[in-house]
Design an enzyme around this catalytic site. Structure first.
Site, short mmCIF file in Angstrom:
data_model
loop_
_atom_site.label_atom_id
_atom_site.label_comp_id
_atom_site.label_asym_id
_atom_site.label_seq_id
_atom_site.Cartn_x
_atom_site.Cartn_y
_atom_site.Cartn_z
N GLY A 1 -14.58 15.10 -54.83
CA GLY A 1 -13.88 14.30 -54.00
C GLY A 1 -12.91 15.21 -53.21
N TYR A 2 -11.94 14.31 -52.24
CA TYR A 2 -11.14 15.12 -51.45
C TYR A 2 -10.30 16.28 -52.01
CZ TYR A 2 -7.15 15.38 -47.93
OH TYR A 2 -6.30 15.90 -47.05
N SER B 1 -19.38 8.51 -56.51
CA SER B 1 -19.19 7.06 -56.04
C SER B 1 -18.64 7.04 -54.62
CB SER B 1 -18.50 6.05 -57.09
OG SER B 1 -17.43 6.60 -57.27
N SER C 1 0.66 9.32 -58.83
CA SER C 1 0.80 9.03 -57.32
C SER C 1 2.31 8.64 -57.18
CB SER C 1 0.14 8.06 -56.92
OG SER C 1 0.39 7.33 -55.58
N TYR D 1 -4.17 -0.79 -58.26
CA TYR D 1 -4.14 0.65 -57.97
C TYR D 1 -3.07 1.26 -58.54
CZ TYR D 1 -4.28 5.34 -56.34
OH TYR D 1 -3.96 6.81 -56.42
N LYS E 1 -2.21 3.66 -62.47
CA LYS E 1 -1.92 4.86 -62.41
C LYS E 1 -0.50 4.84 -63.22
CE LYS E 1 -4.44 7.28 -59.84
NZ LYS E 1 -5.36 8.33 -60.20
N PHE F 1 2.52 12.96 -53.02
CA PHE F 1 2.98 12.23 -52.09
C PHE F 1 1.76 11.91 -51.17
CE2 PHE F 1 7.40 11.05 -52.81
CZ PHE F 1 7.61 11.60 -54.12
N ARG G 1 1.77 -3.96 -43.33
CA ARG G 1 0.73 -4.17 -44.07
C ARG G 1 1.43 -4.49 -45.62
NH1 ARG G 1 -2.77 1.31 -45.32
NH2 ARG G 1 -0.94 2.06 -46.00
P1 NAD Z 1 -11.48 10.59 -53.74
O1 NAD Z 1 -12.27 9.52 -53.86
O2 NAD Z 1 -12.13 11.76 -52.74
O3 NAD Z 1 -11.98 11.36 -55.14
C1 NAD Z 1 -12.32 10.97 -56.51
C2 NAD Z 1 -13.39 11.43 -56.89
O4 NAD Z 1 -13.63 10.87 -58.01
C3 NAD Z 1 -14.70 11.00 -56.02
O5 NAD Z 1 -15.57 12.13 -55.76
C4 NAD Z 1 -15.28 9.86 -56.90
O6 NAD Z 1 -16.82 9.88 -56.62
C5 NAD Z 1 -15.03 10.32 -58.22
N1 NAD Z 1 -15.03 9.18 -59.27
C6 NAD Z 1 -14.58 8.00 -59.26
N2 NAD Z 1 -14.63 7.12 -60.32
C7 NAD Z 1 -15.39 8.11 -61.35
C8 NAD Z 1 -15.82 7.91 -62.38
N3 NAD Z 1 -15.73 6.66 -63.21
N4 NAD Z 1 -16.66 8.96 -63.00
C9 NAD Z 1 -16.57 10.19 -62.32
N5 NAD Z 1 -16.26 10.21 -61.12
C10 NAD Z 1 -15.65 9.49 -60.41
O7 NAD Z 1 -10.19 10.71 -54.00
P2 NAD Z 1 -8.92 11.83 -53.74
O8 NAD Z 1 -8.22 11.53 -52.70
O9 NAD Z 1 -9.66 13.26 -54.09
O10 NAD Z 1 -7.98 11.39 -55.13
C11 NAD Z 1 -8.23 12.12 -56.35
C12 NAD Z 1 -7.41 11.55 -57.26
O11 NAD Z 1 -6.01 11.42 -56.78
C13 NAD Z 1 -7.47 9.92 -57.71
O12 NAD Z 1 -7.39 9.74 -59.06
C14 NAD Z 1 -6.59 9.37 -56.84
O13 NAD Z 1 -5.95 8.07 -57.28
C15 NAD Z 1 -5.48 10.39 -56.92
N6 NAD Z 1 -4.33 10.27 -55.70
C16 NAD Z 1 -4.76 10.25 -54.49
C17 NAD Z 1 -3.91 10.34 -53.50
C18 NAD Z 1 -4.31 10.47 -52.18
O14 NAD Z 1 -3.70 9.93 -51.08
N7 NAD Z 1 -5.62 10.86 -51.62
C19 NAD Z 1 -2.66 10.12 -53.63
C20 NAD Z 1 -2.17 9.99 -55.01
C21 NAD Z 1 -2.90 9.90 -56.07
N1 UDP Z 2 -0.43 3.11 -41.72
C1 UDP Z 2 -0.69 2.76 -40.60
N2 UDP Z 2 -1.90 2.42 -40.06
C2 UDP Z 2 -3.11 2.67 -40.63
C3 UDP Z 2 -2.88 3.27 -41.93
C4 UDP Z 2 -1.50 3.65 -42.41
O1 UDP Z 2 0.18 2.36 -39.64
O2 UDP Z 2 -4.36 2.34 -40.20
C5 UDP Z 2 0.74 3.70 -42.00
C6 UDP Z 2 1.19 2.96 -43.21
O3 UDP Z 2 1.84 1.70 -43.10
C7 UDP Z 2 2.27 3.90 -43.88
C8 UDP Z 2 1.56 5.21 -43.40
O4 UDP Z 2 0.96 4.90 -42.22
O5 UDP Z 2 3.34 3.66 -43.43
C9 UDP Z 2 0.90 6.11 -44.64
O6 UDP Z 2 -0.05 5.30 -44.98
P1 UDP Z 2 -1.37 5.54 -45.86
O7 UDP Z 2 -2.22 4.31 -46.19
O8 UDP Z 2 -1.83 6.83 -45.28
O9 UDP Z 2 -0.39 6.02 -47.14
P2 UDP Z 2 0.37 5.37 -48.28
O10 UDP Z 2 1.81 6.01 -48.16
O11 UDP Z 2 0.39 3.94 -47.91
O12 UDP Z 2 -0.33 5.41 -49.54
#
Ligand code: NAD
Ligand code: UDP
Length: 344
Positions: free
Chosen positions: A10-11, A34, A124, A149, A153, A178, A292
Site C-alpha cells: 500500500g501507500y 485489496s 491515526s 474506521y 483504530k 497525522f 463533510r
Molecule cells: P493503503 O490502503 O494504501 O494500504 C493498506 C494495505 O493493506 C493495502 O495494500 C491493502 O491491500 C492491504 N490490506 C487491507 N486489508 C488487508 C488484509 N485483511 N490482509 C492483508 N492486507 C490487507 O493505506 P495506507 O494509507 O498505506 O495506510 C496504511 C495504514 O495506515 C492503514 O492501517 C491505515 O488505516 C493507517 N493510516 C493511514 C492514514 C492515511 O492518511 N493514509 C492515516 C492514519 C492511519
Molecule cells: N478536504 C476537502 N475536499 C476533499 C477532501 C478533503 O476539502 O475532497 C478537506 C477536509 O475537509 C479536511 C482536509 O481536506 O479539512 C483533509 O482531509 P483528508 O480527507 O485528506 O484527511 P482527514 O484529516 O480528514 O483524515
C-alpha cells in the site's frame, strides 16, 4: 532476521518497505492487494536493487500467518494492513471491524504463538477525536472517533495496551499518523487510491491531470483564519522513516509506547491548493461546499515526543510534498496502471 510488513504494497507500506530495504533490513511483505497493486513493490525493488519477499494473502488468515512465522525467522512486524476509507466504514462497519480489529487480533495471536513480540501499529490522529486545544500531544485524552474506521483504530490501540499489560515482554509502538502526503522523490511510487479519492491531496492531483473536474472544499466557515479546515500534512518519506526510528527504539525497550508522527505545522485546504498550484503550474478549479460530516476544524501535532525519544523529526516541507506529489501523479496519471516494470 526479517521484518514482516503487513499491507506492505500500500501507500505507506511501500514507502516504508523502500526505506527498510535501503537501510539493509530484510523484508517480507504480506498484502491481499485489496487496495494496492503488486507493481508498487516491483518498483521498490527496482529503486533499491533489493527484492522484498512478497506473499499475497490476508492478515486474518491464521494458518497462513503460522506458516510465515514457521518458515521465516521474523523478528518484528510492522502492521499497516487495514481498510481506511471513512465513508465506506460507515456503510460497511462489519467489514471494517473484521479487517482492522479481527485482523490485528489474529496477527497478535500468531505472533504470540511464534514468540515474536515486537510490533509497530499504524494508528491515526483520528483517535484524539475533536481535541479542545492545539497542538495535540500524546497525553491528550483519546476522544470519541466519529466513525467506525476511527473506532477500529482506537479499539486496536486498546487491545494492544491490554496485551502489553498482560505480558511485559511485548514491545509495541502505536504510531499516530497525522496526514501523510506526497511521494518518493523518484516519482516511481506514490499514492494510488482505488476509485474516487477521499483524501485531499490525491483529489487535487487527479484534478490537475484531468481525471476529476474540480475539487470540493468541504466547508468555508470553520473558525480558522481562512475558514477552511487545518491539518498537519507530513511527507510520506518522513513518515516512513519514523517507522525505522520506532523499530530501533523497540529493539531496546519493552512496553507499549505512543508517538505522534506529524510535523507540528498546520495548513488550511486553501494553503494546500495554492502550494500545489505553485509546484505544478496548474490551476485547480474548486468550489466551496458544505462541511463533510465528522470533520473537525483543525488538527496538528505536538511532534516533540518523537523528536526527544526517537531522535526523529520530519524534514520535508510543503514545497517538497507538493513537488513530489505532482511528479508522481504527472508521470503516472493512471497510477500503477500507467506502465508496469518489466519482470525478470
Ligand atoms: P493503503 O490502503 O494504501 O494500504 C493498506 C494495505 O493493506 C493495502 O495494500 C491493502 O491491500 C492491504 N490490506 C487491507 N486489508 C488487508 C488484509 N485483511 N490482509 C492483508 N492486507 C490487507 O493505506 P495506507 O494509507 O498505506 O495506510 C496504511 C495504514 O495506515 C492503514 O492501517 C491505515 O488505516 C493507517 N493510516 C493511514 C492514514 C492515511 O492518511 N493514509 C492515516 C492514519 C492511519
Ligand atoms: N478536504 C476537502 N475536499 C476533499 C477532501 C478533503 O476539502 O475532497 C478537506 C477536509 O475537509 C479536511 C482536509 O481536506 O479539512 C483533509 O482531509 P483528508 O480527507 O485528506 O484527511 P482527514 O484529516 O480528514 O483524515
Amino acid at each position: 532476521m526479517t521484518l514482516l510488513v503487513t499491507g506492505g504494497a500500500g501507500y505507506i507500506g511501500s514507502h516504508t518497505v523502500l526505506e527498510l530495504l535501503a537501510a539493509g533490513q530484510d523484508v517480507l511483505a504480506l498484502d491481499n492487494l485489496s487496495n494496492s497493486s503488486r507493481e508498487s513493490l516491483r518498483r521498490v525493488a527496482a529503486l533499491t536493487g533489493r527484492e522484498p519477499g512478497f506473499i499475497q494473502g490476508d492478515v486474518r488468515d491464521r494458518t497462513l500467518l503460522d506458516r510465515i512465522f514457521t518458515d521465516t525467522a521474523i523478528d518484528g512486524v510492522v502492521h499497516f494492513a487495514g481498510l481506511k476509507a471513512v465513508g465506506e466504514s460507515v456503510s460497511e462497519p462489519l467489514r471494517y471491524f473484521d479487517n482492522n480489529v479481527t485482523g490485528s487480533i489474529t496477527l497478535c495471536e500468531a505472533m504470540a504463538a511464534a514468540g515474536v513480540r515486537r510490533l509497530v501499529f499504524s494508528s491515526s490522529a483520528t483517535v484524539y477525536g475533536d481535541p479542545a486545544a492545539m497542538p495535540i500531544d500524546e497525553n491528550c485524552p483519546t476522544g470519541t472517533p466519529t466513525n467506525p474506521y476511527g473506532r477500529s483504530k482506537l479499539m486496536v490501540e486498546q487491545v494492544l495496551q491490554d496485551l502489553g499489560r498482560s505480558d511485559p515482554r511485548w514491545s509495541i509502538a502505536l504510531l499516530r499518523y497525522f496526514n501523510p502526503v506526497g511521494a518518493h522523490a523518484s516519482g516511481r511510487i506514490g499514492e494510488d487510491p482505488h476509485g474516487v479519492p477521499n483524501n485531499l491531496l490525491p483529489y487535487i492531483t487527479q484534478v490537475a491531470v484531468g481525471r476529476l473536474k474540480q475539487l470540493s472544499v468541504f466547508g468555508g466557515d470553520y473558525p480558522t483564519p481562512d475558514g477552511t479546515g487545518i491539518r498537519d500534512y507530513i511527507h510520506i518519506v518522513d513518515l516512513a522513516q519514523g517507522h525505522l526510528a520506532a523499530l530501533d527504539y523497540l529493539r531496546q525497550h519493552t512496553g507499549v509506547r505512543i508517538w505522534n508522527l506529524g510535523t507540528g505545522t498546520g495548513y488550511s485546504v486553501l494553503d494546500m491548493i495554492r502550494a500545489f498550484e505553485v509546484a505544478s503550474g496548474r490551476a485547480i478549479p474548486y468550489v466551496i461546499t458544505g462541511r463533510r460530516a465528522g470533520d473537525i476544524a483543525e488538527c496538528w501535532a505536538d511532534a516533540g515526543k518523537a523528536r526527544r525519544e526517537l531522535g526523529w523529526q520530519a524534514h520535508r516541507g510543503l514545497t517538497q510534498m507538493m513537488a513530489d506529489a505532482w511528479r508522481w501523479q504527472s508521470e503516472n496519471p493512471d497510477g500503477y496502471a500507467t506502465g508496469d516494470t518489466p519482470q525478470n
